[in-house]
Every structure is written in C-alpha cells, then in structure tokens.
Design a protein around this motif. Structure first.
Motif, PDB file in Angstrom:
ATOM      1  N   LEU A  66     -15.290  24.471 100.654  1.00 37.85           N
ATOM      2  CA  LEU A  66     -15.442  25.021 102.138  1.00 37.85           C
ATOM      3  C   LEU A  66     -16.804  25.995 102.311  1.00 37.85           C
ATOM      4  CD1 LEU A  66     -11.705  25.677 102.923  1.00 37.85           C
ATOM      5  CD2 LEU A  66     -12.987  23.870 104.058  1.00 37.85           C
ATOM      6  N   GLN A  67     -16.707  26.945 101.469  1.00 34.37           N
ATOM      7  CA  GLN A  67     -18.067  27.953 101.506  1.00 34.37           C
ATOM      8  C   GLN A  67     -19.191  27.253 101.202  1.00 34.37           C
ATOM      9  OE1 GLN A  67     -17.425  31.289 102.268  1.00 34.37           O
ATOM     10  NE2 GLN A  67     -19.693  30.818 102.838  1.00 34.37           N
ATOM     11  N   ARG A  68     -19.482  26.331 100.374  1.00 38.50           N
ATOM     12  CA  ARG A  68     -20.572  25.485 100.478  1.00 38.50           C
ATOM     13  C   ARG A  68     -21.051  24.711 101.527  1.00 38.50           C
ATOM     14  NH1 ARG A  68     -20.180  20.263  97.045  1.00 38.50           N
ATOM     15  NH2 ARG A  68     -18.584  21.688  95.939  1.00 38.50           N
ATOM     16  N   VAL A  69     -19.674  23.991 102.178  1.00 35.80           N
ATOM     17  CA  VAL A  69     -20.301  23.529 103.522  1.00 35.80           C
ATOM     18  C   VAL A  69     -20.869  24.497 104.637  1.00 35.80           C
ATOM     19  CG1 VAL A  69     -19.108  22.222 105.513  1.00 35.80           C
ATOM     20  CG2 VAL A  69     -18.632  21.458 103.004  1.00 35.80           C
ATOM     21  N   VAL A  70     -20.060  25.767 104.676  1.00 34.69           N
ATOM     22  CA  VAL A  70     -20.401  26.690 105.546  1.00 34.69           C
ATOM     23  C   VAL A  70     -21.794  27.295 105.287  1.00 34.69           C
ATOM     24  CG1 VAL A  70     -19.826  28.979 106.226  1.00 34.69           C
ATOM     25  CG2 VAL A  70     -18.052  27.455 106.050  1.00 34.69           C
ATOM     26  N   ASP A  71     -22.158  27.351 104.142  1.00 33.35           N
ATOM     27  CA  ASP A  71     -23.554  27.722 103.978  1.00 33.35           C
ATOM     28  C   ASP A  71     -24.467  26.783 104.103  1.00 33.35           C
ATOM     29  OD1 ASP A  71     -22.477  30.190 103.210  1.00 33.35           O
ATOM     30  OD2 ASP A  71     -22.241  29.774 101.068  1.00 33.35           O
ATOM     31  N   GLY A  72     -24.179  25.537 104.548  1.00 32.26           N
ATOM     32  CA  GLY A  72     -25.293  24.427 104.762  1.00 32.26           C
ATOM     33  C   GLY A  72     -25.103  23.411 103.877  1.00 32.26           C
ATOM     34  N   GLY A  73     -24.156  23.477 102.721  1.00 27.20           N
ATOM     35  CA  GLY A  73     -24.415  22.441 101.794  1.00 27.20           C
ATOM     36  C   GLY A  73     -23.320  20.999 102.257  1.00 27.20           C
TER      37      GLY A  73
ATOM     38  N   ALA B   8      -7.276  22.381 104.626  1.00 30.36           N
ATOM     39  CA  ALA B   8      -8.541  22.337 104.090  1.00 30.36           C
ATOM     40  C   ALA B   8      -9.140  20.983 103.492  1.00 30.36           C
ATOM     41  CB  ALA B   8      -8.478  23.503 103.150  1.00 30.36           C
ATOM     42  N   TRP B   9      -8.397  20.375 102.833  1.00 31.15           N
ATOM     43  CA  TRP B   9      -8.736  19.066 102.143  1.00 31.15           C
ATOM     44  C   TRP B   9      -9.082  18.074 103.479  1.00 31.15           C
ATOM     45  CZ3 TRP B   9      -6.810  14.252 102.787  1.00 31.15           C
ATOM     46  CH2 TRP B   9      -7.319  13.290 102.134  1.00 31.15           C
ATOM     47  N   GLN B  10      -8.218  17.968 104.372  1.00 30.54           N
ATOM     48  CA  GLN B  10      -8.387  17.242 105.551  1.00 30.54           C
ATOM     49  C   GLN B  10      -9.613  17.583 106.214  1.00 30.54           C
ATOM     50  OE1 GLN B  10      -4.834  17.589 107.875  1.00 30.54           O
ATOM     51  NE2 GLN B  10      -4.107  15.643 107.002  1.00 30.54           N
ATOM     52  N   GLN B  11     -10.147  18.852 106.495  1.00 35.50           N
ATOM     53  CA  GLN B  11     -11.474  19.105 107.095  1.00 35.50           C
ATOM     54  C   GLN B  11     -12.446  18.681 106.157  1.00 35.50           C
ATOM     55  OE1 GLN B  11     -11.573  19.861 110.001  1.00 35.50           O
ATOM     56  NE2 GLN B  11      -9.495  19.858 110.117  1.00 35.50           N
ATOM     57  N   LEU B  12     -12.448  18.895 104.837  1.00 35.37           N
ATOM     58  CA  LEU B  12     -13.453  18.355 103.894  1.00 35.37           C
ATOM     59  C   LEU B  12     -13.384  16.951 103.873  1.00 35.37           C
ATOM     60  CD1 LEU B  12     -12.790  20.947 100.978  1.00 35.37           C
ATOM     61  CD2 LEU B  12     -14.837  20.982 102.441  1.00 35.37           C
ATOM     62  N   SER B  13     -12.658  16.393 103.926  1.00 32.62           N
ATOM     63  CA  SER B  13     -12.758  14.786 103.877  1.00 32.62           C
ATOM     64  C   SER B  13     -13.243  14.279 105.276  1.00 32.62           C
ATOM     65  CB  SER B  13     -11.124  14.187 103.959  1.00 32.62           C
ATOM     66  OG  SER B  13     -11.080  12.896 103.946  1.00 32.62           O
ATOM     67  N   HIS B  14     -12.925  15.009 106.303  1.00 29.94           N
ATOM     68  CA  HIS B  14     -13.564  14.436 107.583  1.00 29.94           C
ATOM     69  C   HIS B  14     -15.010  14.910 107.399  1.00 29.94           C
ATOM     70  CE1 HIS B  14      -9.899  13.467 109.558  1.00 29.94           C
ATOM     71  NE2 HIS B  14      -9.380  14.804 109.353  1.00 29.94           N
TER      72      HIS B  14
ATOM     73  N   ASP C 188     -12.942  28.972 109.517  1.00 26.71           N
ATOM     74  CA  ASP C 188     -11.580  29.327 109.787  1.00 26.71           C
ATOM     75  C   ASP C 188     -10.455  28.809 108.652  1.00 26.71           C
ATOM     76  OD1 ASP C 188     -12.236  30.270 112.312  1.00 26.71           O
ATOM     77  OD2 ASP C 188     -11.827  28.598 113.358  1.00 26.71           O
ATOM     78  N   ARG C 189     -10.718  27.619 107.959  1.00 27.97           N
ATOM     79  CA  ARG C 189      -9.904  27.228 106.775  1.00 27.97           C
ATOM     80  C   ARG C 189     -10.109  28.240 105.881  1.00 27.97           C
ATOM     81  NH1 ARG C 189      -6.705  26.052 109.277  1.00 27.97           N
ATOM     82  NH2 ARG C 189      -8.040  26.776 111.019  1.00 27.97           N
ATOM     83  N   ILE C 190     -11.352  28.729 105.598  1.00 29.39           N
ATOM     84  CA  ILE C 190     -11.512  29.721 104.262  1.00 29.39           C
ATOM     85  C   ILE C 190     -10.434  30.948 104.574  1.00 29.39           C
ATOM     86  CG2 ILE C 190     -12.876  31.341 103.468  1.00 29.39           C
ATOM     87  CD1 ILE C 190     -15.224  29.332 103.701  1.00 29.39           C
ATOM     88  N   ALA C 191     -10.642  31.321 105.939  1.00 32.67           N
ATOM     89  CA  ALA C 191      -9.676  32.567 106.410  1.00 32.67           C
ATOM     90  C   ALA C 191      -8.516  32.239 105.929  1.00 32.67           C
ATOM     91  CB  ALA C 191     -10.088  32.727 107.582  1.00 32.67           C
ATOM     92  N   ALA C 192      -7.911  31.044 106.437  1.00 37.32           N
ATOM     93  CA  ALA C 192      -6.308  30.533 106.454  1.00 37.32           C
ATOM     94  C   ALA C 192      -5.927  30.352 104.863  1.00 37.32           C
ATOM     95  CB  ALA C 192      -6.267  29.341 107.089  1.00 37.32           C
TER      96      ALA C 192
END
Length: 83
Positions: free
Chosen positions: A12-19, A43-49, A73-77
């Motif tokens: 999740l952090q990697r995606v947030v950071d532009g990855g 969190a998994w579903q958001q990454l899958s999407h 938001d998923r990171i915070a959760a």
C-alpha cells in the motif's frame, strides 16, 4: 504483526508513494485472500483493484490520485486495527 499484514502495508505504501503492484506479486504474498480478516481483506481488495485498473489510471490522472488517497486510508485502517 503477521507477514501478510506487513506485506499489505508495504505494498500500500509503495502505491501511495507512486509505485505499482502486479497481480503475480499480490497472489504470491496472499495465496488465499478468503482467509483474511475484514481489514486485511479490504486492503488486499484495493491492491487487487489497483493491479486491474492500470488502463483507467493511464487515461485518468484524477482516478489514480483518488485511488492513492484511498490506499492511504487502508494503511491507517491496518495500523489502527493491527496487532
């Protein structure tokens, strides 16, 4: 903290950071998402999407920004409900 939870946070952090993330990596790290708890499954579903939506993000920068905000938001959760 479980290995899967750690992976989800890192991804999740990697995606947030532009990855990015690919389905192959997600599937290797989380072979059976049906066993996840509700917060991890979200969190998994958001990454899958994210992995599915590369074509949409390419056409719509606002969508990519929205999805990255959602990942934050998923990171915070995960952190709020973690062990």
């Amino acid at each position: 903290m479980t290995t899967i939870r750690s992976f989800l946070l890192e991804a999740l952090q990697r995606v947030v950071d532009g990855g990015d993330i690919e389905h192959e990596e997600l599937d290797a790290a989380v072979p059976n998402p049906l066993t996840l708890g509700p917060v991890e499954k979200d969190a998994w579903q958001q990454l899958s999407h994210w992995a599915d939506d590369a074509d949409i993000r390419q056409r719509d920068a606002n969508y990519a920004t929205f999805k990255r905000d959602w990942m934050q938001d998923r990171i915070a959760a995960l952190k709020a409900n973690g062990s």
